[in-house]
Design a protein around this motif. Structure first.
Motif, PDB file in Angstrom:
ATOM      1  N   GLU A  26       0.850  -1.191   0.000  1.00 52.65           N
ATOM      2  CA  GLU A  26       0.000   0.000   0.000  1.00 52.65           C
ATOM      3  C   GLU A  26       0.884   1.239   0.000  1.00 52.65           C
ATOM      4  O   GLU A  26       1.982   1.243   0.562  1.00 52.65           O
ATOM      5  CB  GLU A  26      -0.889  -0.004   1.248  1.00 52.65           C
ATOM      6  N   LYS A  27       0.397   2.288  -0.633  1.00 44.85           N
ATOM      7  CA  LYS A  27       1.106   3.567  -0.688  1.00 44.85           C
ATOM      8  C   LYS A  27       0.129   4.672  -0.317  1.00 44.85           C
ATOM      9  O   LYS A  27      -0.971   4.739  -0.872  1.00 44.85           O
ATOM     10  CB  LYS A  27       1.664   3.806  -2.093  1.00 44.85           C
ATOM     11  N   ILE A  28       0.554   5.536   0.611  1.00 44.08           N
ATOM     12  CA  ILE A  28      -0.288   6.636   1.057  1.00 44.08           C
ATOM     13  C   ILE A  28       0.487   7.939   0.921  1.00 44.08           C
ATOM     14  O   ILE A  28       1.640   8.030   1.361  1.00 44.08           O
ATOM     15  CB  ILE A  28      -0.732   6.467   2.526  1.00 44.08           C
ATOM     16  N   ILE A  29      -0.132   8.936   0.312  1.00 39.85           N
ATOM     17  CA  ILE A  29       0.476  10.256   0.210  1.00 39.85           C
ATOM     18  C   ILE A  29       0.179  11.034   1.493  1.00 39.85           C
ATOM     19  O   ILE A  29      -0.948  11.039   1.979  1.00 39.85           O
ATOM     20  CB  ILE A  29      -0.083  11.030  -1.003  1.00 39.85           C
ATOM     21  N   GLY A  30       1.201  11.678   2.030  1.00 48.18           N
ATOM     22  CA  GLY A  30       1.010  12.435   3.256  1.00 48.18           C
ATOM     23  C   GLY A  30       2.289  13.149   3.653  1.00 48.18           C
ATOM     24  O   GLY A  30       3.164  13.378   2.817  1.00 48.18           O
ATOM     25  N   TYR A  31       2.406  13.477   4.926  1.00 49.88           N
ATOM     26  CA  TYR A  31       3.553  14.277   5.355  1.00 49.88           C
ATOM     27  C   TYR A  31       3.934  13.958   6.792  1.00 49.88           C
ATOM     28  O   TYR A  31       3.175  13.333   7.548  1.00 49.88           O
ATOM     29  CB  TYR A  31       3.234  15.765   5.223  1.00 49.88           C
ATOM     30  N   ILE A  32       5.149  14.404   7.149  1.00 54.98           N
ATOM     31  CA  ILE A  32       5.589  14.355   8.530  1.00 54.98           C
ATOM     32  C   ILE A  32       5.840  15.786   8.987  1.00 54.98           C
ATOM     33  O   ILE A  32       6.103  16.672   8.171  1.00 54.98           O
ATOM     34  CB  ILE A  32       6.849  13.480   8.702  1.00 54.98           C
ATOM     35  N   VAL A 100       8.620   8.010  13.037  1.00 58.06           N
ATOM     36  CA  VAL A 100       7.894   9.279  13.071  1.00 58.06           C
ATOM     37  C   VAL A 100       6.392   9.060  12.914  1.00 58.06           C
ATOM     38  O   VAL A 100       5.937   7.985  12.505  1.00 58.06           O
ATOM     39  CB  VAL A 100       8.392  10.218  11.945  1.00 58.06           C
ATOM     40  N   ASP A 101       5.658  10.126  13.220  1.00 57.90           N
ATOM     41  CA  ASP A 101       4.215  10.136  12.971  1.00 57.90           C
ATOM     42  C   ASP A 101       3.974  10.612  11.542  1.00 57.90           C
ATOM     43  O   ASP A 101       4.655  11.515  11.049  1.00 57.90           O
ATOM     44  CB  ASP A 101       3.507  11.074  13.954  1.00 57.90           C
ATOM     45  N   PHE A 102       2.990  10.013  10.912  1.00 58.89           N
ATOM     46  CA  PHE A 102       2.670  10.322   9.518  1.00 58.89           C
ATOM     47  C   PHE A 102       1.228  10.806   9.444  1.00 58.89           C
ATOM     48  O   PHE A 102       0.328  10.213  10.041  1.00 58.89           O
ATOM     49  CB  PHE A 102       2.855   9.059   8.665  1.00 58.89           C
ATOM     50  N   TYR A 103       1.021  11.891   8.683  1.00 56.62           N
ATOM     51  CA  TYR A 103      -0.295  12.516   8.589  1.00 56.62           C
ATOM     52  C   TYR A 103      -0.798  12.516   7.146  1.00 56.62           C
ATOM     53  O   TYR A 103      -0.013  12.717   6.206  1.00 56.62           O
ATOM     54  CB  TYR A 103      -0.237  13.968   9.072  1.00 56.62           C
ATOM     55  N   LYS A 104      -2.075  12.302   7.004  1.00 57.48           N
ATOM     56  CA  LYS A 104      -2.723  12.454   5.712  1.00 57.48           C
ATOM     57  C   LYS A 104      -3.376  13.828   5.640  1.00 57.48           C
ATOM     58  O   LYS A 104      -3.729  14.415   6.661  1.00 57.48           O
ATOM     59  CB  LYS A 104      -3.796  11.373   5.512  1.00 57.48           C
ATOM     60  N   GLU A 105      -3.525  14.320   4.420  1.00 57.42           N
ATOM     61  CA  GLU A 105      -4.177  15.616   4.231  1.00 57.42           C
ATOM     62  C   GLU A 105      -5.603  15.566   4.772  1.00 57.42           C
ATOM     63  O   GLU A 105      -6.361  14.634   4.495  1.00 57.42           O
ATOM     64  CB  GLU A 105      -4.180  15.985   2.746  1.00 57.42           C
ATOM     65  N   GLY A 106      -5.940  16.576   5.546  1.00 58.28           N
ATOM     66  CA  GLY A 106      -7.273  16.616   6.129  1.00 58.28           C
ATOM     67  C   GLY A 106      -7.349  15.988   7.505  1.00 58.28           C
ATOM     68  O   GLY A 106      -8.382  16.061   8.175  1.00 58.28           O
ATOM     69  N   TYR A 107      -6.250  15.349   7.950  1.00 60.86           N
ATOM     70  CA  TYR A 107      -6.201  14.726   9.277  1.00 60.86           C
ATOM     71  C   TYR A 107      -4.981  15.284  10.018  1.00 60.86           C
ATOM     72  O   TYR A 107      -4.081  14.553  10.433  1.00 60.86           O
ATOM     73  CB  TYR A 107      -6.120  13.205   9.161  1.00 60.86           C
ATOM     74  N   THR A 112      -2.172   9.644  11.135  1.00 62.96           N
ATOM     75  CA  THR A 112      -2.793   8.474  10.520  1.00 62.96           C
ATOM     76  C   THR A 112      -2.014   7.218  10.855  1.00 62.96           C
ATOM     77  O   THR A 112      -2.581   6.147  11.046  1.00 62.96           O
ATOM     78  CB  THR A 112      -2.847   8.652   8.986  1.00 62.96           C
ATOM     79  N   LEU A 113      -0.690   7.361  10.920  1.00 63.39           N
ATOM     80  CA  LEU A 113       0.200   6.253  11.230  1.00 63.39           C
ATOM     81  C   LEU A 113       1.229   6.698  12.257  1.00 63.39           C
ATOM     82  O   LEU A 113       1.659   7.857  12.258  1.00 63.39           O
ATOM     83  CB  LEU A 113       0.938   5.781   9.973  1.00 63.39           C
ATOM     84  N   THR A 114       1.633   5.803  13.106  1.00 62.02           N
ATOM     85  CA  THR A 114       2.725   6.062  14.041  1.00 62.02           C
ATOM     86  C   THR A 114       3.811   5.015  13.826  1.00 62.02           C
ATOM     87  O   THR A 114       3.549   3.935  13.302  1.00 62.02           O
ATOM     88  CB  THR A 114       2.239   6.009  15.499  1.00 62.02           C
ATOM     89  N   GLY A 115       5.020   5.334  14.230  1.00 61.13           N
ATOM     90  CA  GLY A 115       6.112   4.370  14.098  1.00 61.13           C
ATOM     91  C   GLY A 115       6.530   4.122  12.667  1.00 61.13           C
ATOM     92  O   GLY A 115       6.959   3.025  12.321  1.00 61.13           O
ATOM     93  N   VAL A 116       6.427   5.146  11.819  1.00 58.02           N
ATOM     94  CA  VAL A 116       6.830   5.004  10.412  1.00 58.02           C
ATOM     95  C   VAL A 116       8.346   5.212  10.316  1.00 58.02           C
ATOM     96  O   VAL A 116       8.882   6.192  10.836  1.00 58.02           O
ATOM     97  CB  VAL A 116       6.084   6.030   9.532  1.00 58.02           C
ATOM     98  N   VAL A 117       9.012   4.291   9.654  1.00 64.38           N
ATOM     99  CA  VAL A 117      10.467   4.351   9.537  1.00 64.38           C
ATOM    100  C   VAL A 117      10.863   5.409   8.509  1.00 64.38           C
ATOM    101  O   VAL A 117      10.300   5.475   7.416  1.00 64.38           O
ATOM    102  CB  VAL A 117      11.047   2.986   9.114  1.00 64.38           C
ATOM    103  N   VAL A 118      11.879   6.224   8.845  1.00 63.59           N
ATOM    104  CA  VAL A 118      12.414   7.192   7.909  1.00 63.59           C
ATOM    105  C   VAL A 118      13.933   7.212   8.068  1.00 63.59           C
ATOM    106  O   VAL A 118      14.453   7.203   9.184  1.00 63.59           O
ATOM    107  CB  VAL A 118      11.808   8.598   8.120  1.00 63.59           C
ATOM    108  N   PHE A 119      14.639   7.217   6.938  1.00 65.55           N
ATOM    109  CA  PHE A 119      16.097   7.264   6.937  1.00 65.55           C
ATOM    110  C   PHE A 119      16.542   8.715   6.799  1.00 65.55           C
ATOM    111  O   PHE A 119      16.169   9.405   5.846  1.00 65.55           O
ATOM    112  CB  PHE A 119      16.657   6.440   5.776  1.00 65.55           C
TER     113      PHE A 119
END
Length: 225
Positions: A26-32, A100-107, A112-119
């Motif tokens: 799955e792929k979700i567009i969003g931001y940190i 990190v925490d990940f957010y979707k537009e409008g939320y 929307t997600l927690t514990g997202v891995v980022v390098f």
């Protein structure tokens, strides 16, 4: 809607946005939040060389900033393991792996997600030999315009990121500014390649004029008798 970390989620903000390179479900567009994208990391094995390193992006902490990208979900222990092994080889210049925490537009209020891995990388040249730090815009543009490596050139990395951010509907002003400056540098380099006309050199005729034959004197015979 918040989802517990029962599977692997990876946040991509650079080349992973358009080329993840691993199997995902799955792929979700969003931001940190509280991070911004900067081109302060050297690449010497993909789009640059040790002699002429490329500039690739990393994240810099900045309160109030947001960094848009894409989160990828990988389900299954073996597939998760394979994805992480691939990413750790690919992202070898990045010496930090954060969650990190990940957010979707409008939320915006609740992730929307927690514990997202980022390098990411340590922003310290002593801690990370690949960290080269910021530079004036024109200097970065010249470096990106001329760097090449086994996987291609540095400018395509930047242009593909510019396009990817446009495609997901969240362009990055810094990426656009840098890409436009790189185009200016490439234009100037192209102008310098105009063929220089050599100085006039008289042409040597292909057919030489006929030589004038001069009759040889007759041999005088001396009677030795």
């Amino acid at each position: 809607m918040q989802e517990e970390r029962m599977v692997l989620w990876v946040f991509g903000y650079g080349s992973i946005v358009w080329n993840p390179g691993f199997d995902f479900d799955e792929k979700i567009i969003g931001y940190i939040k509280d991070y911004r994208r900067v081109f302060d990391l050297a690449c010497i094995d993909h789009r640059g060389t040790p002699e002429n390193p490329a500039r690739t992006c990393t994240l810099e902490a900045k309160e109030g900033a947001v960094c848009w990208g894409a989160a990828y979900c990988v389900r299954g222990i073996e597939r998760e393991k394979a994805a992480m092994q691939y990413l750790e080889r690919r992202e070898c210049e990045y010496d930090l792996k954060s969650y990190v925490d990940f957010y979707k537009e409008g939320y915006d209020l609740k992730p929307t997600l927690t514990g997202v891995v980022v390098f990411t990388s340590t922003n310290n040249k002593e801690s990370n030999k690949y960290y080269i730090g910021p530079a004036p815009l024109e200097e970065m543009a010249r470096q990106i315009a001329t760097a090449n490596g086994p996987c291609g050139n540095n400018r395509d990395y930047l242009f593909l990121l510019e396009k990817a951010m446009f495609d997901i509907g969240h362009e990055d002003d810094h990426v656009i500014e840098l890409a436009n400056e790189v185009r200016k540098v490439l234009g100037r380099l192209k102008e310098k390649k105009i063929t220089v006309v050599p100085p006039h050199i008289p042409l040597i005729p292909l057919v030489q004029p006929l030589m004038q034959l001069v009759p040889l004197p007759e041999t005088t015979i001396v009677d030795s008798r």
